[in-house]
Scaffold this motif. Structure first.
Motif, PDB file in Angstrom:
ATOM      1  N   ALA A  57     -11.530  20.369 -21.626  1.00  0.00           N
ATOM      2  CA  ALA A  57     -12.600  19.562 -22.199  1.00  0.00           C
ATOM      3  C   ALA A  57     -13.612  19.157 -21.127  1.00  0.00           C
ATOM      4  O   ALA A  57     -14.824  19.172 -21.358  1.00  0.00           O
ATOM      5  N   LEU A  58     -13.127  18.798 -19.960  1.00  0.00           N
ATOM      6  CA  LEU A  58     -14.036  18.410 -18.872  1.00  0.00           C
ATOM      7  C   LEU A  58     -14.875  19.599 -18.406  1.00  0.00           C
ATOM      8  O   LEU A  58     -16.067  19.454 -18.084  1.00  0.00           O
ATOM      9  N   TYR A  59     -14.252  20.778 -18.369  1.00  0.00           N
ATOM     10  CA  TYR A  59     -14.992  21.976 -17.971  1.00  0.00           C
ATOM     11  C   TYR A  59     -16.077  22.281 -18.993  1.00  0.00           C
ATOM     12  O   TYR A  59     -17.219  22.597 -18.632  1.00  0.00           O
ATOM     13  N   GLN A  60     -15.749  22.177 -20.284  1.00  0.00           N
ATOM     14  CA  GLN A  60     -16.721  22.413 -21.335  1.00  0.00           C
ATOM     15  C   GLN A  60     -17.875  21.421 -21.233  1.00  0.00           C
ATOM     16  O   GLN A  60     -19.039  21.768 -21.419  1.00  0.00           O
ATOM     17  N   GLU A  61     -17.541  20.144 -20.916  1.00  0.00           N
ATOM     18  CA  GLU A  61     -18.592  19.124 -20.766  1.00  0.00           C
ATOM     19  C   GLU A  61     -19.531  19.490 -19.639  1.00  0.00           C
ATOM     20  O   GLU A  61     -20.746  19.331 -19.744  1.00  0.00           O
ATOM     21  N   SER A  62     -18.980  20.002 -18.525  1.00  0.00           N
ATOM     22  CA  SER A  62     -19.836  20.352 -17.386  1.00  0.00           C
ATOM     23  C   SER A  62     -20.790  21.483 -17.746  1.00  0.00           C
ATOM     24  O   SER A  62     -21.920  21.531 -17.260  1.00  0.00           O
ATOM     25  N   LEU A  63     -20.328  22.402 -18.621  1.00  0.00           N
ATOM     26  CA  LEU A  63     -21.197  23.502 -19.046  1.00  0.00           C
ATOM     27  C   LEU A  63     -22.301  22.997 -19.970  1.00  0.00           C
ATOM     28  O   LEU A  63     -23.463  23.394 -19.842  1.00  0.00           O
ATOM     29  N   GLU A  64     -21.909  22.088 -20.913  1.00  0.00           N
ATOM     30  CA  GLU A  64     -22.879  21.618 -21.895  1.00  0.00           C
ATOM     31  C   GLU A  64     -23.917  20.683 -21.289  1.00  0.00           C
ATOM     32  O   GLU A  64     -25.042  20.592 -21.779  1.00  0.00           O
ATOM     33  N   THR A  65     -23.552  19.958 -20.259  1.00  0.00           N
ATOM     34  CA  THR A  65     -24.480  18.993 -19.641  1.00  0.00           C
ATOM     35  C   THR A  65     -25.150  19.575 -18.397  1.00  0.00           C
ATOM     36  O   THR A  65     -25.791  18.844 -17.650  1.00  0.00           O
ATOM     37  N   ASP A  66     -24.975  20.880 -18.176  1.00  0.00           N
ATOM     38  CA  ASP A  66     -25.604  21.558 -17.026  1.00  0.00           C
ATOM     39  C   ASP A  66     -25.264  20.862 -15.706  1.00  0.00           C
ATOM     40  O   ASP A  66     -26.135  20.556 -14.886  1.00  0.00           O
ATOM     41  N   ALA A  67     -23.982  20.574 -15.535  1.00  0.00           N
ATOM     42  CA  ALA A  67     -23.537  19.945 -14.287  1.00  0.00           C
ATOM     43  C   ALA A  67     -23.754  20.913 -13.119  1.00  0.00           C
ATOM     44  O   ALA A  67     -24.000  22.111 -13.305  1.00  0.00           O
ATOM     45  N   SER A  68     -23.586  20.392 -11.909  1.00  0.00           N
ATOM     46  CA  SER A  68     -23.802  21.220 -10.723  1.00  0.00           C
ATOM     47  C   SER A  68     -22.784  22.366 -10.678  1.00  0.00           C
ATOM     48  O   SER A  68     -21.688  22.266 -11.235  1.00  0.00           O
ATOM     49  N   LYS A  69     -23.213  23.448 -10.000  1.00  0.00           N
ATOM     50  CA  LYS A  69     -22.328  24.618  -9.885  1.00  0.00           C
ATOM     51  C   LYS A  69     -21.031  24.246  -9.173  1.00  0.00           C
ATOM     52  O   LYS A  69     -19.941  24.719  -9.547  1.00  0.00           O
ATOM     53  N   LYS A  70     -21.121  23.386  -8.175  1.00  0.00           N
ATOM     54  CA  LYS A  70     -19.939  22.982  -7.417  1.00  0.00           C
ATOM     55  C   LYS A  70     -18.930  22.275  -8.320  1.00  0.00           C
ATOM     56  O   LYS A  70     -17.728  22.528  -8.263  1.00  0.00           O
ATOM     57  N   GLU A  71     -19.456  21.383  -9.176  1.00  0.00           N
ATOM     58  CA  GLU A  71     -18.568  20.641 -10.091  1.00  0.00           C
ATOM     59  C   GLU A  71     -17.930  21.595 -11.094  1.00  0.00           C
ATOM     60  O   GLU A  71     -16.743  21.486 -11.407  1.00  0.00           O
ATOM     61  N   GLN A  72     -18.717  22.557 -11.607  1.00  0.00           N
ATOM     62  CA  GLN A  72     -18.167  23.509 -12.571  1.00  0.00           C
ATOM     63  C   GLN A  72     -17.057  24.359 -11.940  1.00  0.00           C
ATOM     64  O   GLN A  72     -16.017  24.621 -12.560  1.00  0.00           O
ATOM     65  N   ILE A  73     -17.277  24.790 -10.696  1.00  0.00           N
ATOM     66  CA  ILE A  73     -16.270  25.618 -10.013  1.00  0.00           C
ATOM     67  C   ILE A  73     -14.984  24.814  -9.799  1.00  0.00           C
ATOM     68  O   ILE A  73     -13.874  25.312 -10.009  1.00  0.00           O
ATOM     69  N   GLN A  74     -15.131  23.541  -9.397  1.00  0.00           N
ATOM     70  CA  GLN A  74     -13.948  22.698  -9.173  1.00  0.00           C
ATOM     71  C   GLN A  74     -13.156  22.520 -10.468  1.00  0.00           C
ATOM     72  O   GLN A  74     -11.922  22.617 -10.478  1.00  0.00           O
ATOM     73  N   LEU A  75     -13.859  22.232 -11.580  1.00  0.00           N
ATOM     74  CA  LEU A  75     -13.183  22.032 -12.870  1.00  0.00           C
ATOM     75  C   LEU A  75     -12.543  23.325 -13.361  1.00  0.00           C
ATOM     76  O   LEU A  75     -11.462  23.314 -13.950  1.00  0.00           O
ATOM     77  N   LYS A  76     -13.240  24.472 -13.086  1.00  0.00           N
ATOM     78  CA  LYS A  76     -12.658  25.770 -13.480  1.00  0.00           C
ATOM     79  C   LYS A  76     -11.361  26.025 -12.694  1.00  0.00           C
ATOM     80  O   LYS A  76     -10.354  26.519 -13.245  1.00  0.00           O
ATOM     81  N   THR A  77     -11.346  25.629 -11.428  1.00  0.00           N
ATOM     82  CA  THR A  77     -10.134  25.800 -10.604  1.00  0.00           C
ATOM     83  C   THR A  77      -8.980  24.970 -11.165  1.00  0.00           C
ATOM     84  O   THR A  77      -7.840  25.439 -11.278  1.00  0.00           O
ATOM     85  N   GLU A  78      -9.261  23.696 -11.529  1.00  0.00           N
ATOM     86  CA  GLU A  78      -8.219  22.830 -12.091  1.00  0.00           C
ATOM     87  C   GLU A  78      -7.704  23.378 -13.419  1.00  0.00           C
ATOM     88  O   GLU A  78      -6.507  23.307 -13.709  1.00  0.00           O
ATOM     89  N   MET A  79      -8.617  23.946 -14.218  1.00  0.00           N
ATOM     90  CA  MET A  79      -8.207  24.516 -15.502  1.00  0.00           C
ATOM     91  C   MET A  79      -7.308  25.732 -15.272  1.00  0.00           C
ATOM     92  O   MET A  79      -6.284  25.902 -15.946  1.00  0.00           O
ATOM     93  N   ASP A  80      -7.650  26.550 -14.295  1.00  0.00           N
ATOM     94  CA  ASP A  80      -6.818  27.722 -13.989  1.00  0.00           C
ATOM     95  C   ASP A  80      -5.428  27.302 -13.513  1.00  0.00           C
ATOM     96  O   ASP A  80      -4.420  27.939 -13.838  1.00  0.00           O
ATOM     97  N   GLN A  81      -5.373  26.222 -12.736  1.00  0.00           N
ATOM     98  CA  GLN A  81      -4.068  25.722 -12.272  1.00  0.00           C
ATOM     99  C   GLN A  81      -3.219  25.257 -13.454  1.00  0.00           C
ATOM    100  O   GLN A  81      -2.000  25.477 -13.486  1.00  0.00           O
ATOM    101  N   ALA A  82      -3.850  24.597 -14.434  1.00  0.00           N
ATOM    102  CA  ALA A  82      -3.116  24.158 -15.625  1.00  0.00           C
ATOM    103  C   ALA A  82      -2.602  25.358 -16.409  1.00  0.00           C
ATOM    104  O   ALA A  82      -1.481  25.353 -16.933  1.00  0.00           O
ATOM    105  N   ILE A  83      -3.415  26.405 -16.482  1.00  0.00           N
ATOM    106  CA  ILE A  83      -2.994  27.624 -17.190  1.00  0.00           C
ATOM    107  C   ILE A  83      -1.805  28.250 -16.482  1.00  0.00           C
ATOM    108  O   ILE A  83      -0.834  28.694 -17.119  1.00  0.00           O
ATOM    109  N   GLU A  84      -1.853  28.278 -15.133  1.00  0.00           N
ATOM    110  CA  GLU A  84      -0.750  28.854 -14.366  1.00  0.00           C
ATOM    111  C   GLU A  84       0.551  28.086 -14.621  1.00  0.00           C
ATOM    112  O   GLU A  84       1.630  28.670 -14.680  1.00  0.00           O
ATOM    113  N   SER A  85       0.457  26.749 -14.784  1.00  0.00           N
ATOM    114  CA  SER A  85       1.658  25.944 -15.070  1.00  0.00           C
ATOM    115  C   SER A  85       2.298  26.376 -16.380  1.00  0.00           C
ATOM    116  O   SER A  85       3.524  26.505 -16.486  1.00  0.00           O
TER     117      SER A  85
END
Length: 822
Positions: A57-85
Motif C-alpha cells: 500500500a505504501l509503495y502504491q501511494e508513492s506511485l500515485e503521489t509521484d514521490a521521489s525516485k529514492k523513496e519509491q526504490i526504498q519502498l519497492k525493496t521493502e516490498m520485495d523483502q516481504a514477498i521473499e518472507s
C-alpha cells in the motif's frame, strides 16, 4: 515357581491396560501438538502477509503521489523483502502454497504487475488470510481468548487495516494532486464505511477480551483506535469542501497517520499474544507427552523391580535380612535417633547421636533426655514436651543441647509416640536435625540488630543533648539580629548562626543514617504536585547559586499537571542534597535540574553541573558514609560526606538507584529513576498558605488576653521562649517540671500549653496524660530536642497536638500559636 508365573500373568495384563491408556492419551496429545505447531506456522504466515499488505500500500501511494525516485526504490525493496518472507514460508510449509498468489508475487517482483490491480490484490491478500487461518486451524481454536485473538487476526483486523491503508493513500493523493478520479472517490467512500464497520467489530472484541489480564496493552490500543475514530468525521461526498478547507483535510490526514501507527502496533501485539499463548500450549503439550512417557517407563521399572524383589524374597529370606541389617546399619550412622520407653527412659541411641553427643550406651541407657539438656533451656520446655507426647501428640521444637564435654549445639527435635493396636503408648521415637549454623546466624543477626538499635538510641540521646544548648545558641542569635548592631557585630552573629545551622545539618544527617540502618525510616505515600515540589526546591537554593554567580536551571515545565503519589519530603531532601552538592563544587558555569517522565509512571531525575568533576578512583567511594573525594575536598569545600550517602540510601528505599557520570575538571551528572504512580487530582493535598516572618509578627500582636503555660526545666530555654514572645501581648507562665505543670493547670486558666518532654519528677508525656484526663480540648505543643519520627508519633500518641523541634524556628512557633489561638 507357580507364584512367579501368576505374578508374571498379572504383570502382562496390567502392562497391556496401561499401555493402551498411554497410547490413547499420547495420541490425543500429539494430535493437539500437531495442530498447535500448525497454528504457529499460521501466525508466522499472517505476520508476513500483514507486512506485505502494508509495504504494498505504501509503495502504491508513492506511485500515485509521484514521490521521489529514492523513496519509491526504498519502498519497492521493502516490498520485495516481504514477498521473499512469504516465499520462504511456502518452501518450509508446503500446505500453505497457493499457485495463483505465487504467480502474482512474481509479477510484483518483476514489475510486470498492472498498477490498476493493486487494490484488488490487497483484497485478495485479505482472503488469503482467511484461507491460512482455516488451513492452520486458527479459526477452530476452542479456548475463548485464543479464538477471539485468532478472529481478530484473520477477519476483522486485516479488513480494517487494508481499508485504512486505501483511505489514507487516496486522501494523500487528493492532497498532493488536488483531485481524484470518480473511481478513486467511490473506492475512498466505500473503504471509509468498511473502516467504521470493522471498528464496531473491534469494540465487540474489546468487551470479550477484558477478562484477560495479559491483553491489557491490546485493549489500550483498541481504546486509542476507537477514540481516534470518534474524532474522525465522515468524508464529505463533495470533495470541493476539502479543497476549500485545507485545515480539515490535513486534520483528517493527521488522524489517519495516528490510526495507522496504533493499528500497526495493534497488529504486532495480537501476533505476539497469539504466538506467546501458542508457545505456552506447545510447551505444556510437550511436557504432558514427556510426563506420559516417564510415567509409563517408571511404571514398567517399578513393576520390574517388584517382580525382582518378589523373586529375591522368594528365593532367599537370608539375603533379605542381611540387606535390611546393612541398611539399618547405614542409617544408624547417619540419623540422629533415640528411642525411650513409655516413662521417657532411653532404651536405644543411634551411633550418629553417640558420636555427636560424646555419650556411650552405658552412660545414657535408662536415663531421660535431660542428660542432653543445656542450662540455658528453661524447665517449662520439658514440661510442655512431656504434656504433649504423653497426650499421644507429636512434639516439635528447636532445643539447645550440650555434649558430654559441655559444648553446645542446636537441634530441631521431633518426638513421635509409638502406639500399639489398642492405642497405648509403648515407646517414643526422637529424631534430630542439626541446626547449629542456622541458630548461630540468627543470634548474630539479633546481636547486629540490637547494636543498630543501641546506636540509634545513643545518637538520639546525643542529638537531644546537643540540640538543647544549640536551641539557645540559634534562638538568642536570631533575637540578637533584631537589636541594633554594628556591622562587625552583625557579621559575627551571622557567622555564629551559619555555623550553628551547619552543626544542626550534620546532626540531622547522622540521625537519618541511623534511622535507615536500623530500619526505622518509613516511606510515606502522599499525593503531591511534582512540578511544584521541584520548583520550590530550586527556589530554595537559588540564592546559594547566585552567591557563587552560577546559573541554576530548573527544567520541569513538562510536569505542569503531573500529580503523583510518593514521599515528597524525602524526594525534596534527595534533590536538596544533590543540588547543594553540585552548587558547592561548581565555581563557574551552571547547575541544571532536568526531570522527564518515562513509561509505566516512572520519572528520571538528573542533576548536571560544570564543576570540578571526579577521578575514576574517587567514584568507587563516592557514596560511602563520612567519605569525601579526597582530603583536599574536605579542606576546601567542607562537609561530612553524609549527603550523598543519605541520598543513595533514600533512593534505594524508594525503589531506585543513583547513577553518576563524571569527567575530571569538566563536570558531573547524578541521575536516578523513581516509580511514582499518578494521583487523582481530587485527592491532592493543597499547600497551606505561607506567611513571612513580618506577617506572622503582625498576626501575633492580635492575640490579646491569651494565656500560655510553658513547662521547661532548662533556664536558658525558658529565657529564650520568654524573649521570643516578649514583644507579643501573650501572657506566659513558666514551670520547671511536669508535676508543677499539672498542678498549675488545675488552678489556672490557660489557652495553650508548651510542654518540654525530658523534665524531672514528671516528664512531658506523663504530664500530658494527666492533663488529658481533665481536659481533652486544650492545645498542647511538644517542645523537644528528640526529633526522630518515632518521637513525633509518640508525642501525638500521648495526646499532644503538635511537635515543635529544638532548635525552635520562630516562624514555626508563630504559625502553631496562630493555628490554635487566633
Amino acid at each position: 515357581m507357580k507364584k512367579i508365573l501368576q505374578l508374571l500373568l498379572v504383570y502382562v495384563i496390567i502392562f497391556i491396560a496401561v499401555f493402551t491408556l498411554y497410547s490413547n492419551s499420547t495420541s490425543k496429545l500429539q494430535e493437539q501438538l500437531k495442530n498447535t505447531n500448525s497454528e504457529l506456522k499460521g501466525v508466522a504466515y499472517l505476520t508476513a502477509t500483514f507486512k506485505l499488505s502494508i509495504t504494498l500500500a505504501l509503495y502504491q501511494e508513492s506511485l500515485e503521489t509521484d514521490a521521489s525516485k529514492k523513496e519509491q526504490i526504498q519502498l519497492k525493496t521493502e516490498m520485495d523483502q516481504a514477498i521473499e518472507s512469504i516465499v520462504q514460508l511456502y518452501t518450509l510449509h508446503s500446505e500453505f502454497e497457493n499457485d495463483e498468489l505465487s504467480h502474482q508475487l512474481k509479477q510484483l517482483q518483476d514489475n510486470t504487475f498492472d498498477q490498476n490491480r493493486y487494490y484488488d490484490f490487497l483484497e485478495y491478500i485479505n482472503h488469503e488470510n482467511y484461507r491460512i487461518g482455516d488451513t492452520s486451524k486458527l479459526l477452530f481454536e476452542q479456548d475463548r481468548k485464543m479464538y477471539f485473538l485468532s478472529s481478530l487476526a484473520t477477519h476483522y483486523m486485516p479488513e480494517y487495516l487494508i481499508s485504512l491503508l486505501i483511505v489514507h493513500n487516496k486522501i494523500e493523493k487528493f492532497q498532493v494532486k488536488g483531485t481524484l478520479t470518480p473511481e478513486d472517490k467511490t473506492l475512498l467512500l466505500e473503504q471509509n464505511k468498511l473502516i467504521q464497520l470493522s471498528a464496531e467489530e473491534l469494540k465487540g472484541i474489546f468487551q470479550l477480551l477484558q477478562a484477560y489480564p495479559e491483553t491489557d496493552h491490546l485493549l489500550a490500543l483498541i481504546t486509542n483506535i476507537s477514540q481516534l475514530l470518534n474524532k474522525l468525521n465522515l468524508i464529505p461526498e463533495n470533495f470541493d469542501l476539502w479543497q476549500n478547507n485545507k485545515q480539515d483535510l490535513q486534520s483528517y490526514i493527521n488522524i489517519t497517520y495516528e490510526l495507522l501507527s496504533f493499528s500497526l502496533e495493534l497488529q504486532d501485539e495480537q501476533m505476539r499474544l497469539l504466538e506467546l499463548n501458542l508457545n505456552k500450549r506447545k510447551d505444556l503439550l510437550e511436557k504432558q507427552i514427556l510426563n506420559n512417557q516417564i510415567s509409563l517407563y517408571s511404571l514398567l521399572i517399578l513393576m520390574g523391580l517388584a517382580i525382582y524383589i518378589f523373586y529375591k524374597n522368594h528365593m532367599s529370606n537370608i539375603t533379605k535380612d542381611e540387606e535390611i541389617k546393612k541398611i539399618n546399619k547405614t542409617l544408624d550412622k547417619m540419623v540422629y535417633y533415640s528411642r525411650t520407653d513409655p516413662k521417657g527412659k532411653i532404651i536405644h541411641m543411634s551411633t550418629a547421636l553417640k558420636e555427636l553427643s560424646g555419650f556411650t550406651d552405658d552412660e545414657v541407657i535408662g536415663k531421660t533426655h535431660r542428660i542432653f539438656k543445656h542450662p540455658d533451656v528453661p524447665p517449662e520446655v520439658f514440661s510442655d514436651m512431656w504434656e504433649t507426647i504423653s497426650g499421644k501428640k507429636i512434639w516439635q521444637g528447636e532445643l539447645k543441647n550440650k555434649t558430654k564435654s559441655g559444648d553446645s549445639y542446636w537441634t530441631k527435635l521431633t518426638i513421635t509416640p509409638d502406639l500399639n493396636q489398642n492405642g497405648e503408648i509403648i515407646a517414643y521415637d526422637a529424631y534430630r536435625e542439626i541446626v547449629t549454623d542456622k541458630k548461630a546466624l540468627e543470634e548474630e543477626k539479633n546481636r547486629t540488630q540490637k547494636a543498630l538499635e543501641f546506636k540509634s538510641q545513643f545518637l538520639s540521646n546525643m542529638s537531644h543533648e546537643i540540640r538543647t544548648p544549640l536551641n539557645a545558641i540559634i534562638g538568642f542569635t536570631q533575637l540578637a539580629h533584631k537589636t541594633e548592631l554594628t556591622r562587625d557585630q552583625s557579621q559575627l552573629l551571622q557567622k555564629v548562626q551559619s555555623a550553628s545551622e551547619i552543626l544542626l545539618g550534620i546532626i540531622n544527617n547522622i540521625l537519618d543514617i541511623s534511622k535507615i540502618e536500623s530500619g526505622k525510616m518509613q516511606i510515606e505515600k502522599t499525593p503531591f504536585n511534582l512540578q511544584e515540589l521541584i520548583q520550590d526546591t530550586c527556589n530554595l537554593l537559588q540564592q546559594k547559586a547566585e552567591e557563587k554567580t552560577i546559573n541554576l536551571n530548573c527544567d520541569c515545565s513538562n510536569l505542569m499537571h503531573v500529580n503523583v503519589v510518593g514521599d515528597p519530603l524525602k524526594l525534596s531532601q534527595i534533590l536538596i542534597n544533590l543540588i547543594s552538592n553540585a552548587i558547592k563544587f561548581t565555581t563557574k558555569g551552571s547547575v541544571s535540574v532536568n526531570v522527564k517522565e518515562l513509561k509505566d509512571s516512572s520519572f528520571k531525575f538528573e542533576i548536571v553541573d560544570t564543576g570540578i568533576g571526579l577521578k575514576k578512583e574517587q567514584l568507587e567511594t563516592l557514596f560511602e558514609e563520612f567519605v569525601q573525594a579526597d582530603m583536599s575536598t574536605s579542606r576546601e569545600y567542607g562537609g561530612t560526606g553524609l549527603g550523598l550517602a543519605i541520598s543513595k540510601k533514600l533512593v534505594a528505599l524508594m525503589g531506585g538507584d543513583i547513577q553518576v557520570q563524571s569527567t575530571y575538571k569538566v563536570g558531573t551528572s547524578f541521575s536516578f529513576i523513581l516509580g511514582l504512580p499518578k494521583a487523582d487530582p481530587d485527592q491532592l493535598v493543597q499547600s497551606k498558605e505561607r506567611y513571612d516572618l513580618k506577617t506572622l509578627e503582625e498576626e501575633i500582636q492580635k492575640l490579646h488576653g491569651k494565656h500560655i503555660l510553658v513547662a521547661e526545666d532548662n533556664k536558658m530555654n525558658q529565657l529564650l521562649v520568654k524573649m521570643l514572645l516578649e514583644e507579643s501581648p501573650l501572657n506566659l507562665e513558666f514551670v520547671k517540671d511536669g508535676k508543677q505543670a499539672v498542678e498549675k493547670y488545675k488552678t489556672g486558666i490557660y489557652d495553650l500549653i508548651l510542654m518540654d518532654i525530658q523534665m524531672p519528677k514528671m516528664n512531658g508525656y506523663q504530664a500530658t496524660e494527666a492533663i488529658r484526663d481533665i481536659d481533652t480540648e486544650i492545645p498542647i505543643i511538644a517542645l523537644s530536642a528528640n526529633v526522630m519520627q518515632e518521637d513525633v508519633q509518640k508525642a501525638k500518641a500521648f495526646g499532644m497536638n503538635e511537635h515543635l523541634a529544638k532548635p525552635i524556628e520562630i516562624e514555626k512557633l508563630y504559625t502553631l500559636l496562630l493555628k490554635y489561638l487566633a
